[in-house]
Enzyme design. Sequence first.
Site, PDB file in Angstrom:
ATOM      1  N   GLY A  46       0.829  -1.193   0.000  1.00  0.00           N
ATOM      2  CA  GLY A  46       0.000   0.000   0.000  1.00  0.00           C
ATOM      3  C   GLY A  46       0.865   1.245   0.000  1.00  0.00           C
ATOM      4  O   GLY A  46       2.018   1.208   0.439  1.00  0.00           O
ATOM      5  N   GLN A  51       3.153  10.046   1.189  1.00  0.00           N
ATOM      6  CA  GLN A  51       4.452   9.348   1.283  1.00  0.00           C
ATOM      7  C   GLN A  51       5.372   9.688   0.116  1.00  0.00           C
ATOM      8  O   GLN A  51       6.578   9.494   0.206  1.00  0.00           O
ATOM      9  CB  GLN A  51       4.243   7.824   1.320  1.00  0.00           C
ATOM     10  CG  GLN A  51       3.591   7.336   2.600  1.00  0.00           C
ATOM     11  CD  GLN A  51       3.442   5.835   2.566  1.00  0.00           C
ATOM     12  OE1 GLN A  51       2.449   5.314   2.058  1.00  0.00           O
ATOM     13  NE2 GLN A  51       4.413   5.129   3.101  1.00  0.00           N
ATOM     14  N   CYS A  91       5.855  -0.202   7.288  1.00  0.00           N
ATOM     15  CA  CYS A  91       5.487   0.942   6.456  1.00  0.00           C
ATOM     16  C   CYS A  91       6.678   1.294   5.566  1.00  0.00           C
ATOM     17  O   CYS A  91       7.815   1.298   6.039  1.00  0.00           O
ATOM     18  CB  CYS A  91       5.125   2.127   7.342  1.00  0.00           C
ATOM     19  SG  CYS A  91       4.725   3.626   6.432  1.00  0.00           S
ATOM     20  N   LEU A  92       6.402   1.606   4.309  1.00  0.00           N
ATOM     21  CA  LEU A  92       7.492   1.965   3.389  1.00  0.00           C
ATOM     22  C   LEU A  92       8.213   3.233   3.846  1.00  0.00           C
ATOM     23  O   LEU A  92       9.364   3.453   3.491  1.00  0.00           O
ATOM     24  CB  LEU A  92       6.947   2.153   1.968  1.00  0.00           C
ATOM     25  CG  LEU A  92       6.462   0.865   1.290  1.00  0.00           C
ATOM     26  CD1 LEU A  92       5.761   1.181  -0.023  1.00  0.00           C
ATOM     27  CD2 LEU A  92       7.610  -0.105   1.069  1.00  0.00           C
ATOM     28  N   HIS A 133      -4.377   1.901   7.739  1.00  0.00           N
ATOM     29  CA  HIS A 133      -2.999   2.416   7.783  1.00  0.00           C
ATOM     30  C   HIS A 133      -2.814   3.545   6.765  1.00  0.00           C
ATOM     31  O   HIS A 133      -2.272   4.611   7.092  1.00  0.00           O
ATOM     32  CB  HIS A 133      -2.050   1.241   7.500  1.00  0.00           C
ATOM     33  CG  HIS A 133      -0.595   1.591   7.419  1.00  0.00           C
ATOM     34  ND1 HIS A 133       0.338   1.127   8.310  1.00  0.00           N
ATOM     35  CD2 HIS A 133       0.094   2.356   6.523  1.00  0.00           C
ATOM     36  CE1 HIS A 133       1.531   1.592   7.977  1.00  0.00           C
ATOM     37  NE2 HIS A 133       1.413   2.349   6.890  1.00  0.00           N
ATOM     38  N   GLU A 134      -3.306   3.319   5.543  1.00  0.00           N
ATOM     39  CA  GLU A 134      -3.132   4.335   4.483  1.00  0.00           C
ATOM     40  C   GLU A 134      -3.940   5.591   4.766  1.00  0.00           C
ATOM     41  O   GLU A 134      -3.501   6.704   4.481  1.00  0.00           O
ATOM     42  CB  GLU A 134      -3.504   3.766   3.108  1.00  0.00           C
ATOM     43  CG  GLU A 134      -2.704   2.564   2.647  1.00  0.00           C
ATOM     44  CD  GLU A 134      -1.203   2.713   2.748  1.00  0.00           C
ATOM     45  OE1 GLU A 134      -0.691   3.848   2.764  1.00  0.00           O
ATOM     46  OE2 GLU A 134      -0.533   1.669   2.849  1.00  0.00           O
ATOM     47  N   HIS A 137      -2.151   7.906   6.931  1.00  0.00           N
ATOM     48  CA  HIS A 137      -1.158   8.721   6.218  1.00  0.00           C
ATOM     49  C   HIS A 137      -1.789  10.020   5.696  1.00  0.00           C
ATOM     50  O   HIS A 137      -1.140  11.061   5.673  1.00  0.00           O
ATOM     51  CB  HIS A 137      -0.581   7.959   5.015  1.00  0.00           C
ATOM     52  CG  HIS A 137       0.533   7.013   5.344  1.00  0.00           C
ATOM     53  ND1 HIS A 137       1.714   7.431   5.929  1.00  0.00           N
ATOM     54  CD2 HIS A 137       0.668   5.676   5.148  1.00  0.00           C
ATOM     55  CE1 HIS A 137       2.514   6.375   6.081  1.00  0.00           C
ATOM     56  NE2 HIS A 137       1.905   5.301   5.619  1.00  0.00           N
TER      57      HIS A 137
HETATM   58 NI    NI Z   1       2.677   3.316   5.529  1.00  0.00          NI
END
Ligand code: NI
Length: 180
Positions: A46, A51, A91-92, A133-134, A137
């Site tokens: 995701g 991000q 998380c990225l 989660h997204e 963000h």
């Molecule tokens: Ni993330």
Amino acid sequence: MTILTILEFPDERLRKKAQPIAVVDDAARRLLDDMLETMYAAPGVGLAAPQVNVHKRVVVIDVTEEKNSPLCLINPEIISKEGEEESEEGCLSVPGVFEKITRAEKITVRAQDRTGQSFELETGGLLAVCIQHELDHLEGKLFVDYLSPLKRHMARKKIQKAHRQKHEPRAKPGSHAAPI
Ligand code: NI
């Protein structure tokens, strides 16, 4: 398509609240395509626009093994939540850090697709975790915000160390869930 640069914690730009997309046009679709390419290349399951330093309410997700079912969420809103479940998240934007987080077990999300059409999706499991989660963000919130100050401090140290070493892998394959 372009692979975009993913911002990493504790970058303050990850804290900006994302703004709605007024019209789902070709520019929005280009953003979705670039975000999907960036997410698949990372690899992650995701990615939210903040991000990649685009402060718009846009999210891409693909939780399938085959990586052939992209889900695009524009202006997403969670309209109902049910139950509680704990699962390990990464998380990225917080590479190499995996921690258990409690979220709603089932959710219903309302969003627009890449044509601007509104739809609702009721889901559970990894997809529900990923959507929650997204959406965090989009509010400038990161999963490490749910951790104790000590654990958050350790996450920060780990990322700083990885930056110094430069060759730290984003995730050890197979040992954790894919970062979202
Ligand atoms: Ni993330």
